[in-house]
Design a protein around this motif. Structure first.
Motif, PDB file in Angstrom:
ATOM      1  N   THR A  98      42.075  38.089  33.661  1.00 23.89           N
ATOM      2  CA  THR A  98      42.169  39.048  34.901  1.00 23.89           C
ATOM      3  C   THR A  98      43.677  38.509  35.328  1.00 23.89           C
ATOM      4  N   MET A  99      44.263  37.395  35.281  1.00 28.61           N
ATOM      5  CA  MET A  99      45.366  36.903  35.861  1.00 28.61           C
ATOM      6  C   MET A  99      46.401  37.850  35.499  1.00 28.61           C
ATOM      7  N   SER A 100      46.529  38.390  34.536  1.00 28.34           N
ATOM      8  CA  SER A 100      47.774  39.368  34.016  1.00 28.34           C
ATOM      9  C   SER A 100      47.635  40.613  34.434  1.00 28.34           C
ATOM     10  N   LEU A 101      46.441  41.113  34.864  1.00 24.40           N
ATOM     11  CA  LEU A 101      46.178  42.687  34.898  1.00 24.40           C
ATOM     12  C   LEU A 101      46.933  43.362  35.972  1.00 24.40           C
ATOM     13  N   LEU A 102      47.183  42.542  37.112  1.00 31.14           N
ATOM     14  CA  LEU A 102      47.826  43.064  38.258  1.00 31.14           C
ATOM     15  C   LEU A 102      49.268  42.773  38.278  1.00 31.14           C
ATOM     16  N   ASP A 103      49.997  42.479  37.097  1.00 31.52           N
ATOM     17  CA  ASP A 103      51.116  42.063  37.212  1.00 31.52           C
ATOM     18  C   ASP A 103      52.128  43.297  37.343  1.00 31.52           C
ATOM     19  N   GLY A 104      51.701  44.306  36.915  1.00 27.42           N
ATOM     20  CA  GLY A 104      52.659  45.549  36.998  1.00 27.42           C
ATOM     21  C   GLY A 104      52.523  46.391  38.485  1.00 27.42           C
ATOM     22  N   LEU A 105      51.356  45.854  39.144  1.00 28.79           N
ATOM     23  CA  LEU A 105      51.094  46.786  40.222  1.00 28.79           C
ATOM     24  C   LEU A 105      51.393  45.904  41.749  1.00 28.79           C
TER      25      LEU A 105
ATOM     26  N   ASN B 233      44.766  23.647  30.769  1.00 30.71           N
ATOM     27  CA  ASN B 233      43.588  24.016  30.697  1.00 30.71           C
ATOM     28  C   ASN B 233      42.936  25.168  30.319  1.00 30.71           C
ATOM     29  N   ALA B 234      42.016  25.579  29.719  1.00 35.34           N
ATOM     30  CA  ALA B 234      41.173  26.748  29.598  1.00 35.34           C
ATOM     31  C   ALA B 234      40.088  26.861  30.227  1.00 35.34           C
ATOM     32  N   TRP B 235      39.483  28.177  30.477  1.00 37.90           N
ATOM     33  CA  TRP B 235      38.217  28.372  31.161  1.00 37.90           C
ATOM     34  C   TRP B 235      37.495  29.228  30.577  1.00 37.90           C
ATOM     35  N   LEU B 236      36.278  28.270  30.228  1.00 36.25           N
ATOM     36  CA  LEU B 236      35.379  29.324  29.220  1.00 36.25           C
ATOM     37  C   LEU B 236      34.735  30.193  30.151  1.00 36.25           C
ATOM     38  N   SER B 237      34.566  31.711  29.558  1.00 30.69           N
ATOM     39  CA  SER B 237      34.101  32.695  30.354  1.00 30.69           C
ATOM     40  C   SER B 237      32.912  33.451  29.804  1.00 30.69           C
ATOM     41  N   PRO B 238      31.827  32.754  29.658  1.00 33.23           N
ATOM     42  CA  PRO B 238      30.760  33.646  28.762  1.00 33.23           C
ATOM     43  C   PRO B 238      30.284  34.589  29.934  1.00 33.23           C
ATOM     44  N   VAL B 239      29.285  35.705  29.395  1.00 32.17           N
ATOM     45  CA  VAL B 239      28.484  36.345  30.340  1.00 32.17           C
ATOM     46  C   VAL B 239      27.859  35.766  31.291  1.00 32.17           C
ATOM     47  N   GLY B 240      27.971  36.208  32.579  1.00 32.61           N
ATOM     48  CA  GLY B 240      27.276  35.426  33.597  1.00 32.61           C
ATOM     49  C   GLY B 240      28.244  34.749  34.625  1.00 32.61           C
ATOM     50  N   CYS B 241      29.315  34.574  34.306  1.00 33.03           N
ATOM     51  CA  CYS B 241      30.326  34.341  35.224  1.00 33.03           C
ATOM     52  C   CYS B 241      30.497  35.414  36.230  1.00 33.03           C
ATOM     53  N   ALA B 242      30.961  35.095  37.528  1.00 32.88           N
ATOM     54  CA  ALA B 242      31.990  35.796  38.418  1.00 32.88           C
ATOM     55  C   ALA B 242      33.348  35.576  38.102  1.00 32.88           C
ATOM     56  N   LEU B 243      34.115  36.689  37.683  1.00 28.14           N
ATOM     57  CA  LEU B 243      35.570  36.514  36.962  1.00 28.14           C
ATOM     58  C   LEU B 243      36.435  37.291  37.766  1.00 28.14           C
ATOM     59  N   PHE B 244      37.483  36.940  38.502  1.00 25.86           N
ATOM     60  CA  PHE B 244      38.339  37.995  39.264  1.00 25.86           C
ATOM     61  C   PHE B 244      39.498  37.385  39.321  1.00 25.86           C
ATOM     62  N   THR B 245      40.537  38.135  39.799  1.00 28.92           N
ATOM     63  CA  THR B 245      41.928  37.716  40.288  1.00 28.92           C
ATOM     64  C   THR B 245      41.919  38.634  41.384  1.00 28.92           C
ATOM     65  N   LEU B 246      42.522  37.982  42.618  1.00 36.20           N
ATOM     66  CA  LEU B 246      42.470  38.704  43.776  1.00 36.20           C
ATOM     67  C   LEU B 246      43.991  38.827  44.287  1.00 36.20           C
ATOM     68  N   LEU B 247      44.616  39.776  44.749  1.00 37.76           N
ATOM     69  CA  LEU B 247      46.226  39.855  45.079  1.00 37.76           C
ATOM     70  C   LEU B 247      45.971  39.692  46.678  1.00 37.76           C
ATOM     71  N   VAL B 248      46.502  38.680  47.227  1.00 32.28           N
ATOM     72  CA  VAL B 248      46.952  38.396  48.754  1.00 32.28           C
ATOM     73  C   VAL B 248      48.253  38.422  49.080  1.00 32.28           C
ATOM     74  N   SER B 249      48.767  39.299  49.991  1.00 27.29           N
ATOM     75  CA  SER B 249      50.059  38.966  50.742  1.00 27.29           C
ATOM     76  C   SER B 249      50.184  38.420  51.875  1.00 27.29           C
ATOM     77  N   VAL B 250      51.215  37.359  51.773  1.00 30.07           N
ATOM     78  CA  VAL B 250      51.140  36.357  53.072  1.00 30.07           C
ATOM     79  C   VAL B 250      52.509  36.491  53.381  1.00 30.07           C
ATOM     80  N   PRO B 251      52.759  36.578  54.884  1.00 33.72           N
ATOM     81  CA  PRO B 251      54.343  36.566  55.435  1.00 33.72           C
ATOM     82  C   PRO B 251      54.610  35.079  55.314  1.00 33.72           C
ATOM     83  N   LEU B 252      55.727  35.088  54.833  1.00 38.50           N
ATOM     84  CA  LEU B 252      56.626  33.465  54.765  1.00 38.50           C
ATOM     85  C   LEU B 252      56.332  33.004  56.176  1.00 38.50           C
TER      86      LEU B 252
END
Length: 722
Positions: free
Chosen positions: A473-480, A506-525
């Motif tokens: 999921t880390m790459s899915l938001l790249d273009g947006l 490190n790799a993260w094992l991701s079997p069915v049953g995990c909560a897996l997500f990537t969230l975009l957060v914008s923070v002012p410098l």
């Protein structure tokens, strides 16, 4: 067969198996054949219309002595221009139902009706155990047709059947059957092997040894002598047996009771086939094997003065038969009802991965494959919205930014937006279709209504990209992430990941049953958090823990945060983690927060629902298990509140809650190695880095998370491996 069976020259009957038919089934068969059925034909290569089932006769053709191809003649058939009858003089097909070839329409109709009758008559008594169609012809049929009925045939030539014997039928036996089936399904590829329940009647009556790769015996009940003889006959033919806390023995050795060991967690030393050892905690059945056995390649004994033998490997006979017998509950999960204390649960859960390792070693030694399963196929993304009010602005934004082919391209991947998906569209880690029609979406791993009800944010997590299977999921938001308005709040969610990422290599094992997500957060410098970006990973870890422990009655579920980016069960086992990537553009940090934590997947380690189940057992409560979609929405909601509080009050606004849940208050550790200087954990500094105080000194040292790793098991802070 009292001269009722006739076959062409060169055809040899390999097996004749009787089945018990109810009166209604006999009537159906009689009506289909107009005469009493003398022989039940089975196609050498079964068609889709008529799968072979137990209780019908097999046959195989062989060539003549000169080595030419088989010369087969149809008898009693009127198809393909062949003679309608070619039998002995004075005998008609009405008098004898000869063995026909599969192309005979009349025979196919009879076969189909007979098979359906057998299924109807014997469904409760006879498991459908696919036959070995190559029997008697040295595997030639399997070389020509390696797949039969959609199942892969084992290299031994036998159908890929694992039979599970759990003793006389009872509610307890059915529960044991489910436990054994579950753990074996975790260890072997269920696309390659089929697991069947071997009932007592079938064990005595049916020809199961010819098609059994492994017999699993999992019953404490004494095994009846006639069934024991069947099992020994199977072993003598080269069969493989796995005994799981069973009374089954042979060869003169005995099982001895040790009541003090019964249902207790014990330390086991397991010797693998290559001579290496695995040490783990196991649940003892309360029995041990007596001395005097000639050991095989595998052995297991307790770490006690008597070195009680709990796992023995016993070769048998001259045809390669062998058994591995266990008196530890390898089939039971740590959450099993017989586990008596919270302490036993903890040590057993800590060894759960090694329990699977030991069981896989045993299965591999007995000839089964426990290779890593095939990587699941990638699936399209679905564009989903937390509120319908933002659909028009989102779709208008997409229309303005896609190229003429509907694609948005970034440095990592291209997203192709479309209203519906067809299999002709390519899916790869660098090219992913995005389905924009919400009516086309359905998933058993993500319920949009559940997510919507529990997401209470003003900006985060509003626009969802969901995939059943994606690379990461880390790459899915790249273009947006740099273009879409911040108030639209992007989040990518997956049911499974094939290339999940952790910190560093490190790799993260991701079997069915995990909560897996990537969230975009914008923070002012120029904000409290913008000046202290390392705090972001702490806030996300804290949000997951608080999402569970803020639910009424779930406050005592023992989730914790571990510095710098982990979610733990107590101080024992990792249950999740956080990965943060930040990019500064102008006056804004664009931060991708990747998060994964175990919700429903008990194996190979532990999950949140395990903790809930244990809490219910200990406190006699009835807390319900939680869902991944529910917790993702709750965690994103809590994170937004924590960010807002941090922006208003700085670190002091969130640290009291962080310290409430973290593992390290007053903890003493060593820096660098087991011989390094001893320090005490103080807390987090103003930037989110760990502060430690050296014993006997006055200075407080700061440890940066990007360069160090916290080894909880050895109380070490180590330089991170590059």
């Amino acid at each position: 067969m009292e001269e009722r069976l006739q076959m062409d020259n060169g055809l040899i009957a390999q097996k004749i198996v009787s089945v018990h038919l109810k009166d209604s089934a006999l009537k159906d068969v009689n009506e289909a054949s107009t005469k009493q059925v003398q022989a039940l034909p089975l196609n050498p290569e079964p068609s889709l219309e008529a799968e072979p089932v137990q209780g019908v006769m097999e046959h195989a053709g062989q060539g003549d002595e000169a080595g030419e191809g088989p010369s087969l003649r149809r008898r009693g058939c009127a198809s393909g221009g062949e003679p309608a009858a070619d039998g002995d003089p004075g005998q008609s097909s009405a008098e004898h139902h000869q063995l026909h070839l599969s192309s005979c329409h009349e025979c196919l109709e009879l076969e189909n009706s007979t098979i359906e009758s057998v299924r109807f008559a014997s469904a409760e008594d006879i498991p459908e155990l696919p036959y070995d169609h190559s029997s008697g012809v040295e595997g030639a049929a399997d070389e020509l047709c390696p797949e039969r009925g959609g199942r892969r045939v084992n290299v031994s030539g036998k159908a890929p059947n694992i039979l599970l014997y759990v003793g006389p039928s009872s509610e307890e036996a059915l529960g044991r059957l489910q436990q054994v089936r579950s753990v074996l399904s975790d260890c072997v590829d269920t696309d390659s092997y089929t697991l069947y329940h071997l009932l007592e009647d079938s064990a005595l009556r049916d020809p199961w040894p010819d098609n059994c790769l492994l017999l699993v015996i999992a019953t404490r009940e004494p095994i009846p002598e006639d069934i024991h003889q069947k099992f020994m006959a199977y072993l003598s033919q080269g069969g493989k047996v796995l005994g799981l806390s069973s009374s089954f023995t042979f060869g003169g050795f005995q099982v001895t009771s040790r009541d003090m060991l019964r249902n207790t967690a014990q330390n086991l030393v397991f010797s693998k086939a290559d001579g290496s050892e695995v040490r783990l905690s196991v649940l003892s059945s309360g029995c041990v094997y007596e001395e005097g056995l000639t050991p095989g390649r595998l052995q297991g004994h307790l770490e006690n003065p008597d070195k009680d033998r709990m796992i023995v490997h016993v070769p048998f006979g001259s045809r390669g038969g062998e058994a591995v017998l266990c008196q530890v509950y390898l089939e039971l999960p740590p959450s099993a009802s017989v586990v008596q204390t919270q302490e036993d649960f903890n040590v057993l859960k800590s060894s759960n991965m090694r329990r699977h390792e030991v069981l896989k070693e045993i299965l591999t030694t007995l000839g089964l494959s426990c290779d890593v399963r095939q990587v699941p196929t990638l699936t399209p993304l679905y564009l989903l919205l937390a509120t319908e009010e933002i659909r028009d602005p989102v779709m208008q934004w997409i229309e303005r930014h896609v190229d003429p082919e509907g694609i948005i391209t970034s440095s990592k991947l291209s997203l192709k937006f479309m209203s519906s998906y067809t299999s002709e569209v390519e899916i790869s880690p660098s090219s992913v279709p995005v389905v924009t029609n919400p009516e086309a979406f359905s998933s058993k791993h993500f319920n949009l209504d559940t997510y919507r009800r529990n997401l209470q944010t003003s900006r985060l997590g509003k626009v969802i990209l969901f995939a059943e299977v994606t690379s990461t999921t880390m790459s899915l938001l790249d273009g947006l992430m740099f273009e879409m308005p911040q108030e639209m709040g992007l989040i990518a969610i997956a049911g499974r990941q094939t290339q999940g990422k952790g910190r560093g290599p490190n790799a993260w094992l991701s079997p069915v049953g995990c909560a897996l997500f990537t969230l975009l957060v914008s923070v002012p410098l120029r904000s409290h958090l913008g000046q202290r970006i390392p705090f972001v990973q702490h806030l996300m870890s804290l949000a997951v823990v608080e999402a569970v422990r803020s639910i009424p009655e779930y406050e005592e579920i023992n989730l914790r945060v571990k510095w710098p980016n982990d979610i733990y069960y107590s101080d024992l086992m990792k249950i999740g983690g956080v990965l943060v990537n930040s990019t500064l553009m102008g006056e804004t940090f664009y931060i991708l927060i990747g998060c994964g934590f175990n919700v429903t997947n008990s194996n190979p380690t532990i999950c949140i629902n395990d903790l809930i189940e244990e809490h219910n057992k200990e406190h006699e409560t009835g807390l319900k298990p939680l869902r991944a979609d529910f917790l993702i929405a709750k965690a994103v909601t809590v994170l937004e509140k924590l960010i807002d509080r941090f922006q208003d009050q700085g670190p002091d606004g969130v640290l009291p809650l962080y310290y409430k849940y973290w593992l390290h208050s007053g903890q003493r550790v060593r820096l660098g190695s087991a011989e390094g200087p001893q320090v005490s954990i103080v807390g987090l500094d103003d930037s989110g880095f760990l502060q430690v105080h050296r014993k006997g000194g006055e200075a407080v040292t700061t440890v940066h998370p990007d360069g160090n790793s916290f080894d909880m098991l050895r109380n070490l802070i180590l330089p991170k491996q590059q």
